[in-house]
Structure formats: structure tokens, C-alpha cells
Enzyme design. Structure first.
Site, PDB file in Angstrom:
ATOM      1  CB  SER A   1      36.952   8.522 163.159  1.00  0.00           C
ATOM      2  OG  SER A   1      36.498   9.761 162.668  1.00  0.00           O
TER       3      SER A   1
ATOM      4  CG  ASP B   1      34.710  10.423 165.695  1.00  0.00           C
ATOM      5  OD1 ASP B   1      35.349   9.414 166.031  1.00  0.00           O
ATOM      6  OD2 ASP B   1      35.094  11.203 164.805  1.00  0.00           O
TER       7      ASP B   1
END
Length: 785
Positions: free
Chosen positions: A114, A258
Site C-alpha cells: 500500500s 490493496d
């Protein structure tokens, strides 16, 4: 003579650094060298001595070169850095990197998830910590989250649409849907593409200046996907594609979101690269109680963290130097607190500074140099794009605004991609630059938006048209490729509609058709009536005004900046007044046929509150024929032009200066198309125009010249106070003499407050004129239509 014997024993611990339960640490012995020279007797002749010295010289020389070559690998452990995800909390990674560089630590491997993948990817591509700090401080994260598309990237049709509608929803099978995500992430994609230009051709992340990997999550299977090859920007984007905020990213057939969903701390993967020591930075949230779960973002983060927090317990034990910044008071979207979060990262790293410093010494101290960013210029040899069903190659090249065999900059590339994104015709846009000799090929991957119908809503109120609710239905590919059909229905005090059909052909000629109905009831200047015998003391007359206009037109892009076009127009005009004494109360009830041409340029960054940019428009319209209800029609033409520019004076203070003028060619023509000034906030049609200090449509003439200036200050975000002034000379045939350059006959001033909202600006203005005894208050809500 016995030979000289050399014995070297090199032992190395499996782990260079370990942490006991009490937190005590030690650094294992990196290298033990034993050099043993054994001999029992030397019986040396003069030749033997010579041979010994020659052997020693050659051996020492070889040893020196060998030590210089292997100094890094013998005396220093391989250090891997693991950066977790955490949204804006990931700013703390920058603070940690600063401290690591201050301690002289060289990072050999980086793994991130991320936000950790974004910062880690930039560091791996060559930037040092201070450069990354500068990059993030200059980034507008509101624009990043909202996937800001510059107004200049939208064509004139797109600008008009974006300045009408407050809500846009997918509409299919008579069902209203919701968008896939808030953002496609193109702002971020363009930014990262420019930043990683030095390594744009690297497809194996192990060959980056610092070997790198990141983690994505296959949204269909829930499996972890290791990203260590391919397009670096696309990998970082996939790893950071927070669900519902950014759309999933497709890589090698996998639809990725993600990586924090499955692995927010890729320690095992970094150790597998060859790291002996792991420095880990953990910025993810702990589990929150119900009191803190107050919004959708926090709930989504909590769901993501349910598994990762449990997994972190074992990963922390396997981390040699574990850094946990105290960022409990910040959220994943606290981008406005970036500098504070960076300091928290520094503080957390300094808390374990002794452990960090023990990994290096004077001989192995490393200072990461500042990356010298490569040239901003690109030589584009080919443009390759996926085959599209509904859009032509000419359409795509027209949006890019450059062709194969072009020399461009990264800003040109960003502008072109924004132009494509602004059409909303593509659900996925990605691209990369592939080497082609000394040039680059631009490879575009475009996925057409499966939704071709949209429902759009708007709201507006002003003093002329009164209240209105706007319902719009937009459909793409109605008849031809590249086309769009849009119908506005305006319900309220005055029913109106606006129908548009447009086929855009890029650099080639585009064409379209539009039909528009406008109507209102209002006191307007008596000069519009063309009637004699009215009371000379009456300046205004109440009218019901109806305008039905149909146009067929063509247009094209001129020198890649100006919009040039022309067409034919049919207009039905009906004006009647209940205050007149004649039987039908009708002032005009005629059909008009005309041809027109125009040239436009618009680079304002915002229509309502521009900070910069230039606007220019000029057009000529010739009325050829009329059904002539008044029996006074003669062919005539109207020419007009407008220019304005905006510039930021300091911080949030902006000045906008404009001028416009127009005149009638054919002075005996009917007055219904005269220039009529007064009021503010309404949708301008025909030759109606704003003028501070005077009531709506209260002064008129067949020629005019006007200047205006507005000083605007954004007192706080999206709240504006402004001061305006305008001056004009207006009348019949004013340009036949030089009187139009004299002191202005009309002047007016206004002070106002404006608020930018999702439905458009909400404005209130108090205006006055030294020529009048009364002032006017204008109030408007929403985009004008």
C-alpha cells in the site's frame, strides 16, 4: 625451501542481529580471518629471497584489490527494509528513512504494501529521503483522492457538462447504480510515471537501484500476489488500490486491490531476497472499538486489519529492528497532517537509534546521493493501444494531442492521458513506455466503460429563471462510434430543455446537433419591444420570453488549442407582454434562419473561481431570413468577442480581468437580438450578459464595449469573498464615432460571498451603481443552466 602456506577461515553467523526477550541486542561477529604462516626452516639463497619478496608483493596486491571489491559483502550485513500500509500514516516511513540515512545505513532490499509500496518504490528507484519528503509535501492529496482532472483537459463539451451536474450515476436497464470506486487513480498514475522516469524501462524490480517488491491482493480469489516484475508504476498502484477508494488494477489477468488485505508486512518476502537484517516499520492501525468506528473508511480499515493484526504478532518477533510510530491520533486519510506524521516516524526511529547505529561503522557508513532526475523530454516513436469497439484510433490520438514520431514532455503525456480520462469513456487506463532504439513507444491499455448510460442531476436558482431541477440522461454510442447523446430536462418555475448530439473525431472534423428551449417571465428593458407609443417614463416592460433554437454544426481543433467551428441555426422567438394594450400582446413571433462561425480558447482552471488561465471567444452570426412577424426584418449580422484572464496575486488572492464587445452590422435590423445587460448568475443565451449595478436585462443597445475586474480571496477552503467592478459604453452604433473610448456611460460594483459546493457555487452579491438610486441583491445556487 618450504612453501609459504595461507589458511583463511571465514565463519559467519546465520543471523547477524538478534533481539532477546528483554530487548537486549547484539551484533554477531561478521568475519573471522585467520592467516597462518607456517614454516619450519628457511634455507634461502639470494634467488630464494627474491622469489619470496616477489610472491609477497603479488599476494598483497591481490589481497588489497580483493578486499576493496568485497568490503561491502564481508564487513556489512545485507539489510532489508519492510514498510507496511496505512494510508496517510505511511508518511511516517519518510521520517524513518531520514533517520536511517543519518545513521549511514544502506538499504539493500525493500518490500512494501500500500503506501509502503509507494514510498518504498520511490526509494528503490533512486530517490533519497529528503527528495521523497519534498515530493510528498508538494503533492495535492485532495486532488489525488478525487482523481482530479484539470479543466483544461476537458473539451468544450466536457467543460459544459462538468459545470452543470452535481451527481452522476450509472444507469442501466432502468436501474440506477453506484460508481465502482471514487477514483481511477490516474492522478497518482501520472505523478508516479513522471517520478520514476529514470527506471521506466526496468521490468525486473531486482534490477532497480535497490531491489524491490510489493504485495497485491487478487480480489477474485483472495490470494496474495507478489509483484516484483513488470511495470513499476502499475505494481505500486495495485498494491495501494484501497477498496472503494481506488478501482482495482489488472495485472497479468489478475484483478488486484490493496495488498494490505492479505499481507500488510512482507517480511518473509524481503528475507527471501537475501536480507540478513530486517528493519520493519509498522504504521497500520490497531483494532478500534465501536466508539471510534464512526465512518465507512474506518470500518473498511478495521475489516482489512482483522487478519493482518493477528499475523503481525509472529512477524514482529521475526523483525530485527521493529519501529512502531505513535500515530494513533491520525487516520488513513489524514494527508493534511503529513508533516506531523513524518516527525512521528523520526521520533520512533530515534527511539531505537542505538540498534540502528550498531549496524554500521566508519568504514561501512553510507550516504545515499541525491537522484539526478533524467530529462523531461520523450521521443515517442509509436503509439500502441488496445483495439476498441466504440472508439477509433483517430479519437484516441486526438485526445492525446500528439501523434507518433512526436517529441513531448511528461507534462504533455500527463495532459494527453487526462484528456482521455476526462471523457469518462474508459473504466481502466494504464500505460507504459517501452524502449525503441533511442526513442520510446507508448503502450496504452484502455478498457471501455461497460456503462454507456448515465443519469445526472443538478439544482439551480437565480433571479431570472427562478428555481430549477435538472434531470439529464446521457447515452454513448447511440448511432456512431465516438458519439454522445445528452438530454437535459429542467423542471421548475420555467420548463426548459437542452438536447445535444455530438460526434467527436479528434484531429478530424467533428459534428453535432443541438436543440434548446429557454423561457422566463421578467421585467426587461423596453428597448426590446420595438414598439412605439409606450410611456416614455417607463424603462422596463414585463415580458414572457420564449426562445427555441436548433443548430447543426461542425468543429475542429485548430493548432491543438483553439476550437474552431461553424454551422446553421433555426430559431423561433416569441415575446409577448401582458401589459401591452394590443389585442395579442405580442411583441415578436418569428422564425429566423442564420449561419454562424466561432473560435474559442479556454484554459481557466475553474469556471466560477479561476486562479489562472485565459479565456477567448469570438463569433460572427448572420441572419439570412425570417418569417418576419413585425414586417421590419432585413438581413443583418452580429459580431462579438470576449477575452479574460485570471492570475493568482499571492497565496489565495486572485484577480480576474475581462473585456468584451459586440456590434450589429445592419442598423435597421430588429432589436430582439440587441445586446442586453444587467444582473448576475443566470444562464447567458443569445446576447444577454451580466452587468453589476443594474437589474436583470435592464439596459440594451446594438453595440457595446465592457470591461470588468474581480478581486477574489479564499478566506478558507472553498469560501470566497470578492469585490467586483464593471464599466460599459452601450447604445446604438457606438463604434461609428470615437465616443466609445470616452468615459463609460454605465458603471457598477458588487461585493459578494461564494461557497463551492457539490451542486455548484452558492453566491450572494450586493451590487450598486452611482447612476441609480437603488441597489440590488442577487442570490444564486448551483451551476447555471
Amino acid at each position: 625451501m618450504r612453501p609459504i602456506q595461507l589458511f583463511i577461515t571465514n565463519t559467519r553467523s546465520k543471523r547477524f542481529f538478534s533481539t532477546s526477550k528483554k530487548g537486549a541486542s547484539k551484533v554477531a561477529l561478521f568475519l573471522q580471518e585467520k592467516i597462518s604462516f607456517s614454516h619450519s626452516q628457511l634455507s634461502i639463497s639470494i634467488w630464494g629471497v627474491t622469489a619470496v619478496f616477489l610472491t609477497l608483493f603479488l599476494f598483497n596486491t591481490q589481497k588489497t584489490f580483493s578486499q576493496d571489491k568485497k568490503q561491502d559483502s564481508i564487513k556489512r550485513p545485507k539489510i532489508g527494509l519492510v514498510l507496511s500500509g496505512g494510508g496517510a500514516k505511511g508518511f511516517a516511513h519518510i521520517g524513518v528513512l531520514k533517520v536511517l540515512e543519518e545513521a549511514g545505513i544502506k538499504i539493500d532490499y525493500i518490500g512494501g504494501t500500500s503506501m509502503g509500496s509507494v514510498i518504498g518504490g520511490l526509494y528503490a528507484s533512486g530517490y533519497n529521503a529528503s527528495q521523497i519528503d519534498s515530493i510528498f509535501k508538494k503533492t495535492n492529496f485532495d486532488d489525488l483522492i478525487n482523481d482530479y482532472i484539470p479543466r483544461s483537459s476537458k473539451n468544450f463539451y466536457g467543460k459544459k457538462n462538468d459545470e452543470l451536474y452535481a451527481i452522476v450515476l450509472p444507469f442501466s436497464n432502468f436501474r440506477v447504480g453506484i460508481p465502482e470506486a471514487l477514483s481511477k487513480g490516474m492522478y497518482n498514475y501520472n505523478l508516479l510515471t513522471s517520478l520514476t522516469r529514470n527506471v521506466r524501462h526496468v521490468r525486473d524490480f531486482n534490477k532497480l537501484p535497490t531491489p524491490f517488491l510489493c504485495i497485491g491482493t487478487n480480489i477474485e480469489t483472495g490470494e496474495e500476489v507478489l509483484l516484483n516484475k513488470g511495470n513499476l508504476v502499475q505494481a505500486m498502484m495495485a498494491s495501494a488500490a484501497f477498496p472503494s477508494l481506488f478501482t482495482p488494477v489488472e495485472i497479468d489477468g489478475n484483478l488486484l486491490v490493496d495488498g494490505g488485505v492479505v499481507n500488510n508486512y512482507p517480511i518473509k518476502e524481503v528475507r527471501n531476497l537475501g536480507a540478513d537484517i530486517i528493519i520493519g516499520v509498522d504504521v497500520q492501525d490497531d483494532l478500534m472499538n465501536r466508539k471510534n468506528l464512526k465512518n465507512a473508511t474506518r470500518i473498511l480499515v478495521q475489516i482489512t486489519n482483522l487478519q493482518s493484526i493477528d499475523k503481525m504478532k509472529s512477524k514482529i518477533k521475526d523483525t530485527d529492528i521493529y519501529i512502531k510510530p505513535d500515530i494513533r491520533d491520525y487516520g488513513v486519510i489524514s494527508f493534511d497532517k503529513g508533516e506531523e506524521i513524518i516527525r512521528k516516524g523520526e521520533e520512533a526511529a530515534f527511539a531505537v537509534y542505538e540498534k540502528i547505529k550498531s549496524l554500521t561503522n566508519e568504514e561501512t557508513f553510507y550516504k545515499k546521493p541525491k537522484l539526478k532526475v533524467s530529462s523531461d523530454t520523450l521521443e515517442i516513436k509509436k503509439i500502441n493501444s488496445t483495439k476498441l469497439d466504440n472508439y477509433t484510433r483517430e479519437y484516441i490520438n486526438g485526445k492525446l494531442r500528439f501523434k507518433p514520431e512526436s517529441t513531448i514532455t511528461y507534462d504533455d503525456l500527463k495532459t494527453g492521458i487526462n484528456n482521455i480520462n476526462a471523457t469518462q469513456n474508459f473504466s481502466t487506463i494504464s500505460y507504459c513506455l517501452e524502449p525503441d532504439g533511442i526513442s520510446d513507444d507508448l503502450d496504452l491499455v484502455l478498457k471501455e466503460n461497460p456503462t454507456q448510460t448515465f443519469l445526472k442531476l443538478g439544482l439551480h436558482y437565480d433571479g431570472l429563471y427562478k428555481s430549477g431541477i435538472l434531470l439529464n440522461l446521457t447515452h454513448k454510442k447511440t448511432f456512431l462510434k465516438n458519439d454522445i447523446t445528452s438530454l437535459d430536462i429542467i423542471l421548475g418555475d420555467n420548463f426548459r430543455y437542452d438536447l445535444n448530439y455530438y460526434v467527436e473525431n479528434g484531429f478530424n472534423i467533428s459534428f453535432g446537433f443541438k436543440s434548446r428551449l429557454n423561457q422566463f417571465n421578467r421585467n426587461v428593458t423596453t428597448s426590446i419591444s420595438n414598439l412605439t407609443g409606450l410611456n416614455q417614463n417607463v424603462n422596463l416592460i414585463n415580458v414572457d420570453f420564449l426562445d427555441l433554437t436548433n443548430q447543426a454544426y461542425f468543429q475542429t481543433i485548430f493548432v491543438q488549442k483553439f476550437l474552431m467551428g461553424g454551422g446553421v441555426e433555426y430559431k423561433y422567438l416569441k415575446i409577448n407582454s401582458p401589459t401591452l394594450s394590443n389585442a395579442e400582446n405580442i411583441i415578436d413571433k418569428s422564425n429566423y434562419l442564420s449561419v454562424f462561425g466561432y473560435l474559442k480558447f479556454d484554459s481557466f482552471d475553474n469556471k466560477s473561481y479561476p486562479h489562472s488561465g485565459l479565456y477567448f471567444s469570438t463569433d460572427l452570426q448572420t441572419y439570412l431570413a425570417s418569417s418576419d412577424y413585425t414586417n421590419k426584418f432585413k438581413p443583418f449580422s452580429i459580431a462579438k468577442a470576449e477575452v479574460a484572464f485570471a492570475k493568482t496575486l499571492f497565496r489565495k488572492a486572485t484577480v480576474k480581468i475581462g473585456a468584451d464587445a459586440g456590434f450589429n452590422i445592419g442598423s435597421d435590423s430588429v432589436p430582439f437580438f440587441d445586446f442586453i445587460l444587467g444582473g448576475y448568475g443566470y444562464n447567458k443565451i443569445n446576447n444577454f450578459n451580466y452587468f453589476y449595478g443594474y437589474d436583470f436585462l435592464s439596459i440594451a443597445g446594438n453595440s457595446y464595449i465592457k470591461t470588468d475586474i474581480t478581486l477574489d480571496y479564499e478566506i478558507f477552503k472553498k469560501n470566497h469573498v470578492n469585490l467586483s467592478a464593471n464599466f460599459a459604453n452601450l447604445g446604438d452604433d457606438i463604434f461609428t464615432t470615437v465616443d466609445w473610448v470616452s468615459m463609460p456611460k454605465y458603471s457598477g460594483y458588487a461585493i459578494g460571498y461564494g461557497l463551492e459546493t457539490i451542486i455548484g457555487p452558492i453566491e450572494v452579491k450586493q451590487s450598486w451603481s452611482p447612476e441609480l438610486s437603488k441597489s440590488f441583491t442577487w442570490f444564486s445556487i448551483g451551476f447555471s443552466f
